[in-house]
Write a protein that holds these residues in place. Sequence first.
Motif, PDB file in Angstrom:
ATOM      1  N   HIS A   4       0.868  -1.197   0.000  1.00 19.25           N
ATOM      2  CA  HIS A   4       0.000   0.000   0.000  1.00 19.25           C
ATOM      3  C   HIS A   4       0.895   1.235   0.000  1.00 19.25           C
ATOM      4  O   HIS A   4       1.635   1.481   0.979  1.00 19.25           O
ATOM      5  CB  HIS A   4      -0.907   0.006   1.233  1.00 19.25           C
ATOM      6  N   GLU A  15      -3.874   4.717   5.120  1.00 22.88           N
ATOM      7  CA  GLU A  15      -4.382   4.954   3.769  1.00 22.88           C
ATOM      8  C   GLU A  15      -5.803   5.512   3.754  1.00 22.88           C
ATOM      9  O   GLU A  15      -6.294   5.909   2.705  1.00 22.88           O
ATOM     10  CB  GLU A  15      -4.309   3.656   2.943  1.00 22.88           C
ATOM     11  N   TRP A  16      -6.462   5.576   4.890  1.00 23.56           N
ATOM     12  CA  TRP A  16      -7.810   6.137   4.942  1.00 23.56           C
ATOM     13  C   TRP A  16      -7.824   7.592   5.412  1.00 23.56           C
ATOM     14  O   TRP A  16      -8.881   8.166   5.660  1.00 23.56           O
ATOM     15  CB  TRP A  16      -8.671   5.298   5.904  1.00 23.56           C
ATOM     16  N   HIS A  63      -5.844   3.525  -4.858  1.00 18.52           N
ATOM     17  CA  HIS A  63      -6.616   3.185  -3.671  1.00 18.52           C
ATOM     18  C   HIS A  63      -7.896   4.015  -3.658  1.00 18.52           C
ATOM     19  O   HIS A  63      -8.228   4.672  -4.663  1.00 18.52           O
ATOM     20  CB  HIS A  63      -5.768   3.405  -2.399  1.00 18.52           C
ATOM     21  N   HIS A  64      -8.626   4.041  -2.567  1.00 22.88           N
ATOM     22  CA  HIS A  64      -9.927   4.721  -2.531  1.00 22.88           C
ATOM     23  C   HIS A  64      -9.812   6.231  -2.751  1.00 22.88           C
ATOM     24  O   HIS A  64     -10.805   6.867  -3.076  1.00 22.88           O
ATOM     25  CB  HIS A  64     -10.641   4.486  -1.181  1.00 22.88           C
ATOM     26  N   TYR A 106      -3.395  -4.350  -7.468  1.00 27.22           N
ATOM     27  CA  TYR A 106      -4.531  -4.019  -6.593  1.00 27.22           C
ATOM     28  C   TYR A 106      -5.276  -2.853  -7.256  1.00 27.22           C
ATOM     29  O   TYR A 106      -4.635  -1.896  -7.715  1.00 27.22           O
ATOM     30  CB  TYR A 106      -3.985  -3.599  -5.224  1.00 27.22           C
ATOM     31  N   TRP A 151      -6.370  -7.855  -8.013  1.00 22.18           N
ATOM     32  CA  TRP A 151      -6.822  -7.828  -6.620  1.00 22.18           C
ATOM     33  C   TRP A 151      -7.769  -6.639  -6.423  1.00 22.18           C
ATOM     34  O   TRP A 151      -7.365  -5.530  -6.111  1.00 22.18           O
ATOM     35  CB  TRP A 151      -5.613  -7.683  -5.699  1.00 22.18           C
ATOM     36  N   ASP A 153     -10.563  -4.261  -4.749  1.00 19.27           N
ATOM     37  CA  ASP A 153     -10.932  -3.858  -3.402  1.00 19.27           C
ATOM     38  C   ASP A 153     -11.938  -2.714  -3.531  1.00 19.27           C
ATOM     39  O   ASP A 153     -12.253  -2.275  -4.645  1.00 19.27           O
ATOM     40  CB  ASP A 153      -9.672  -3.390  -2.646  1.00 19.27           C
ATOM     41  N   ARG A 194     -13.488  -9.756  -4.621  1.00 16.86           N
ATOM     42  CA  ARG A 194     -13.960  -8.473  -4.081  1.00 16.86           C
ATOM     43  C   ARG A 194     -14.612  -7.547  -5.119  1.00 16.86           C
ATOM     44  O   ARG A 194     -14.762  -6.357  -4.907  1.00 16.86           O
ATOM     45  CB  ARG A 194     -12.795  -7.748  -3.372  1.00 16.86           C
ATOM     46  N   GLU A 205      -9.290 -11.323   5.640  1.00 15.11           N
ATOM     47  CA  GLU A 205      -8.440 -10.139   5.886  1.00 15.11           C
ATOM     48  C   GLU A 205      -8.178  -9.971   7.376  1.00 15.11           C
ATOM     49  O   GLU A 205      -9.084 -10.075   8.199  1.00 15.11           O
ATOM     50  CB  GLU A 205      -9.168  -8.901   5.372  1.00 15.11           C
ATOM     51  N   TRP A 231      -2.715  -0.339   6.707  1.00 20.73           N
ATOM     52  CA  TRP A 231      -2.045  -0.901   5.528  1.00 20.73           C
ATOM     53  C   TRP A 231      -1.060   0.095   4.928  1.00 20.73           C
ATOM     54  O   TRP A 231       0.035  -0.254   4.511  1.00 20.73           O
ATOM     55  CB  TRP A 231      -3.084  -1.330   4.478  1.00 20.73           C
TER      56      TRP A 231
HETATM   57  O1  FHN Z   1     -10.448  -0.204   2.819  1.00 23.66           O
HETATM   58  C1  FHN Z   1      -9.436  -1.097   2.405  1.00 23.66           C
HETATM   59  C2  FHN Z   1      -8.182  -0.919   3.218  1.00 23.66           C
HETATM   60  O2  FHN Z   1      -7.712   0.391   3.123  1.00 23.66           O
HETATM   61  C3  FHN Z   1      -7.112  -1.903   2.713  1.00 23.66           C
HETATM   62  O3  FHN Z   1      -6.803  -1.618   1.347  1.00 23.66           O
HETATM   63  C4  FHN Z   1      -7.639  -3.334   2.856  1.00 23.66           C
HETATM   64  C5  FHN Z   1      -6.624  -4.333   2.310  1.00 23.66           C
HETATM   65  O4  FHN Z   1      -7.236  -5.595   2.171  1.00 23.66           O
HETATM   66  N1  FHN Z   1      -8.905  -3.470   2.098  1.00 23.66           N
HETATM   67  C6  FHN Z   1      -9.945  -2.535   2.473  1.00 23.66           C
HETATM   68  C7  FHN Z   1     -10.522  -2.888   3.829  1.00 23.66           C
HETATM   69  O5  FHN Z   1     -11.076  -4.190   3.740  1.00 23.66           O
END
Ligand code: FHN
Length: 402
Positions: A4, A15-16, A63-64, A106, A151, A153, A194, A205, A231
């Motif tokens: 990450h 990361e959030w 990422h998000h 990812y 991967w 997410d 996912r 997880e 992460w």
């Molecule tokens: O929200 C994400 C989190 O930041 C991280 O990436 C994990 C990794 O499996 N997946 C999500 C939470 O389940």
Amino acid sequence: MLIHWGLYSILGRGEWVMHAEHIPFKEYAKLAEKFKPSKFNADRWVSLAKEAGMKYLVLTTRHHDGFCLYNSKVSDFTSVKTAAQRDFIAEYVKACRKAGLKVGLYYSLGDWRFGIPKISGTPAQARAMVAQAHAQVRELMANYGKIDLLWYDGGWCYPSLPDDGKREVARFWKSEKLNALVRKLQPHILINDRSGLPEDFGTPEGHVGAEESGRACESCMTMGDSYFSGWGYIKDNFNFKTTTQLIQCLVTAASGGGNYLLNIGPKPDGGIRKQEVDRLRAIGKWMKVNGESIYGSQRLPAKQACIPWGYGTFGITTVKGNSGYLHFFRWPGETAVVTGIRNRVLSARILGSNKKINAQQTADGRLFLKGLPGKPPNRNDTVIVLKLDRRPESFNYADIPL
Ligand code: FHN
């Protein structure tokens, strides 16, 4: 190895951070002008994974928060179009292939810039987010050569998934159509569970889990504490799992025939924390001696596994072909007693040693291993390999004249 890494790494609070600290997007986006990772070296990341005995990596392409580490034509919020001016994913896939490791990407379907459907954002924004996901997954599958693992997410979009939760997520993301495109562009690829569809493997997880027998499983875990959003890089969090705990998680995953995906959160400059490097190197040292007990491990058929070998005494067992590997997390001293083995044991020795162990079996299924070293050869996990007369079999409780 799961990695990450992104703009959030600059802030060093996971990361959030953009969502958790309600940072307005305009303010957060300014981080992209500071993101010039002077120490980023994909070869170094990959060689550390290889040194740890890992066979593949999975790196966050987005990422998000929406920031892409690759050259996306459908977004200006990327590492190519901002200060870094680098396609980190291109550098990463090249390094993986050079080292002979498999390439995992990812991809977060969800992107906070579009809101969170049914919580915030408009239907038009939700449609635009789905369109972005389809366009960006196509880019990643078409423009970076052979990809071995996708991967997904961030498919969660709802405060609380309705009863048909996963199907609802798959409908929202049009996942059947998306994954058909993925498999057309990358016919051999493995896709995780996912995007709302089961696809090729499950992804427990933060703990080691197992899927129903016969279905592939990959347990993912942070090296630091498992508290939420640990992460990405966290500057002042020193709650790292011990090497022993990480090896025990790896062994537990292998005992169920599953993979263990261990995460690191590199620093904003691309360097990797000493705590992570030290643990990866220690795992690699253990794998050099004991890797045969992990790679290609199978799961005892469910019907036979009602008494895990040595249940409740020394640790856990992995099996492969006609071999059983006893992982001694607790060392018994000079004699070990192992119950539950239905097989005839042809030989026994400690991995890393050629010295045969004196192995004697009783009619009620107890195995006595004698003349062991007084102290454990490896304090993390000492492995004794048993060569067996056939595929490993366990006693059922009913068979044991207790
Ligand atoms: O929200 C994400 C989190 O930041 C991280 O990436 C994990 C990794 O499996 N997946 C999500 C939470 O389940």
